[in-house]
Motif scaffolding. Structure first.
Motif, PDB file in Angstrom:
ATOM      1  N   ALA A  83    -123.071  24.659  58.709  1.00  0.00           N
ATOM      2  CA  ALA A  83    -124.582  24.525  58.070  1.00  0.00           C
ATOM      3  C   ALA A  83    -124.906  25.438  56.995  1.00  0.00           C
ATOM      4  CB  ALA A  83    -125.589  24.619  59.217  1.00  0.00           C
ATOM      5  N   ALA A  84    -124.346  26.749  57.346  1.00  0.00           N
ATOM      6  CA  ALA A  84    -124.568  27.719  56.074  1.00  0.00           C
ATOM      7  C   ALA A  84    -123.820  27.454  54.643  1.00  0.00           C
ATOM      8  CB  ALA A  84    -124.183  29.430  56.452  1.00  0.00           C
ATOM      9  N   ASP A 113    -114.805  22.387  53.392  1.00  0.00           N
ATOM     10  CA  ASP A 113    -115.562  21.080  53.289  1.00  0.00           C
ATOM     11  C   ASP A 113    -116.396  21.128  52.037  1.00  0.00           C
ATOM     12  OD1 ASP A 113    -114.513  19.798  55.562  1.00  0.00           O
ATOM     13  OD2 ASP A 113    -115.817  20.508  57.057  1.00  0.00           O
ATOM     14  N   VAL A 114    -116.704  22.166  51.497  1.00  0.00           N
ATOM     15  CA  VAL A 114    -117.630  22.307  50.422  1.00  0.00           C
ATOM     16  C   VAL A 114    -117.055  23.112  49.230  1.00  0.00           C
ATOM     17  CG1 VAL A 114    -119.791  23.383  49.747  1.00  0.00           C
ATOM     18  CG2 VAL A 114    -119.486  22.711  51.962  1.00  0.00           C
ATOM     19  N   PHE A 115    -116.130  23.946  49.336  1.00  0.00           N
ATOM     20  CA  PHE A 115    -115.364  24.743  48.185  1.00  0.00           C
ATOM     21  C   PHE A 115    -114.259  24.529  48.216  1.00  0.00           C
ATOM     22  CE2 PHE A 115    -119.456  27.060  48.650  1.00  0.00           C
ATOM     23  CZ  PHE A 115    -119.675  27.710  47.357  1.00  0.00           C
ATOM     24  N   ALA A 116    -113.390  24.561  47.289  1.00  0.00           N
ATOM     25  CA  ALA A 116    -112.159  24.242  46.861  1.00  0.00           C
ATOM     26  C   ALA A 116    -111.215  25.465  47.812  1.00  0.00           C
ATOM     27  CB  ALA A 116    -111.641  24.293  45.506  1.00  0.00           C
ATOM     28  N   GLN A 117    -110.182  25.062  48.548  1.00  0.00           N
ATOM     29  CA  GLN A 117    -109.518  26.060  49.158  1.00  0.00           C
ATOM     30  C   GLN A 117    -108.910  26.924  48.375  1.00  0.00           C
ATOM     31  OE1 GLN A 117    -106.245  24.312  51.367  1.00  0.00           O
ATOM     32  NE2 GLN A 117    -107.461  24.128  53.234  1.00  0.00           N
ATOM     33  N   ALA A 118    -108.562  26.703  47.148  1.00  0.00           N
ATOM     34  CA  ALA A 118    -108.138  27.893  46.190  1.00  0.00           C
ATOM     35  C   ALA A 118    -109.105  28.950  45.895  1.00  0.00           C
ATOM     36  CB  ALA A 118    -107.824  27.204  44.835  1.00  0.00           C
TER      37      ALA A 118
END
Length: 305
Positions: A83-84, A113-118
């Motif tokens: 959620a954060a 789920d929100v930011f690219a893994q890189a």
């Protein structure tokens, strides 16, 4: 740098204050509007071995933080990670990095789920921090941070964040196999935090044959789980950390026990429960870990109806 720290608990306030002292533009994000108001009005009071000082930082709800930012630091408890991080989805993109030093497993997956893994750097820290009131944090004694990139070719990103933290007076280093260190801490916390919570005792009270026996069984089961998952887990290294804690952190009450005493939900699912999920996927038998986890679960607050 423009830095957003999500979570105004003890660790979030400690890191925000240290980064603010180093001259960065720091904003603390939290869902507790009373705490945010106190921080916005009076700053964060940092008490450490160098004395006590007040550090001015921003304090806003997530929706009120504007992009672009350089670094997002996630310091909520594991059950709040998804959620954060979704609350700051509007900050994703560009060159923003995300750092998690949270306890347990699954935080990287929530961030991804929100930011690219890189963009993600993960790790562990043993810095002591105690939140006192709405906006005062105490941190006495030495602490360390070990971190590394989720995507191996992003080592430069991890090294830059380590340098940023060192400049803020935090002992940090980028390491090649941070995954093993994350599992070390998950094993340590799964055993000691749960046993302290079940016994309602500080860490030092676990320095007895029954507690040592149970902790050893739990950590051995987690070692088997980690190895089945391809993690380079060193059982003797974790047991040495347990020995050190029992001898030197005798009066420390883990956050899991503090949550139980305060009637709050604990991190049992993001620590012990997350390890059990990995064990189930790989067919590893973990009877002792399952037992102490279920015993902690029995004492969790009843869900709201």
């Amino acid at each position: 740098m423009k830095i957003v720290v999500i979570g105004a608990g003890a660790m979030g306030c400690l890191f925000a204050a240290r980064l603010g002292t180093a001259g960065h533009d720091v904003t603390v994000v939290d869902v507790d509007r009373v705490r945010l108001s106190a921080i916005a009005a009076d700053g964060i009071v940092l008490a450490d071995d160098q004395g006590e000082r007040t550090v001015a930082v921003g304090a806003r709800a997530a929706a009120d933080v504007a992009a672009p930012v350089d670094l997002v630091v996630l310091f909520t408890k594991g059950m709040h990670s998804a959620a954060a991080i979704r609350s700051v989805a509007h900050l994703a993109g560009g060159s923003a990095s995300v750092l998690t030093l949270q306890n347990g497993l699954g935080n990287v997956e929530a961030i991804a789920d929100v930011f690219a893994q890189a963009a993600i750097v993960w790790g562990v820290t043993d810095f002591p921090a105690d939140l006192q009131g709405l906006n005062r944090v105490a941190s006495h004694g030495a602490g360390h941070i070990w971190l590394g990139p989720v995507v191996p070719d992003q080592a430069v990103r991890a090294e830059a964040i380590a340098a940023l933290l060192v400049d803020a007076g935090l002992d940090a280093r980028a390491v090649p196999d941070v995954q093993a260190m994350v599992w070390d801490k998950a094993a340590f916390n799964s055993a000691l935090n749960a046993l302290c919570t079940l016994g309602n005792v500080p860490v030092g009270r676990l320095d007895c044959p029954p507690a040592r026996h149970i902790a050893g069984l739990v950590i051995a089961e987690i070692a088997a789980t980690a190895q089945a998952a391809g993690v380079d887990f060193d059982l003797s290294r974790v047991m040495a950390k347990v020995d050190f804690a029992l001898a030197n952190h005798t009066h420390h009450k883990p956050s899991m026990l503090q949550d139980r005493l305060a009637g709050r939900p604990t991190e049992i699912e993001s620590i012990n429960g997350a390890v059990l999920a990995v064990a189930a996927r790989h067919g590893v038998n973990t009877p002792t870990l399952q037992l102490i986890t279920d015993l902690v679960r029995i004492g969790e607050p009843a869900p709201a109806r």
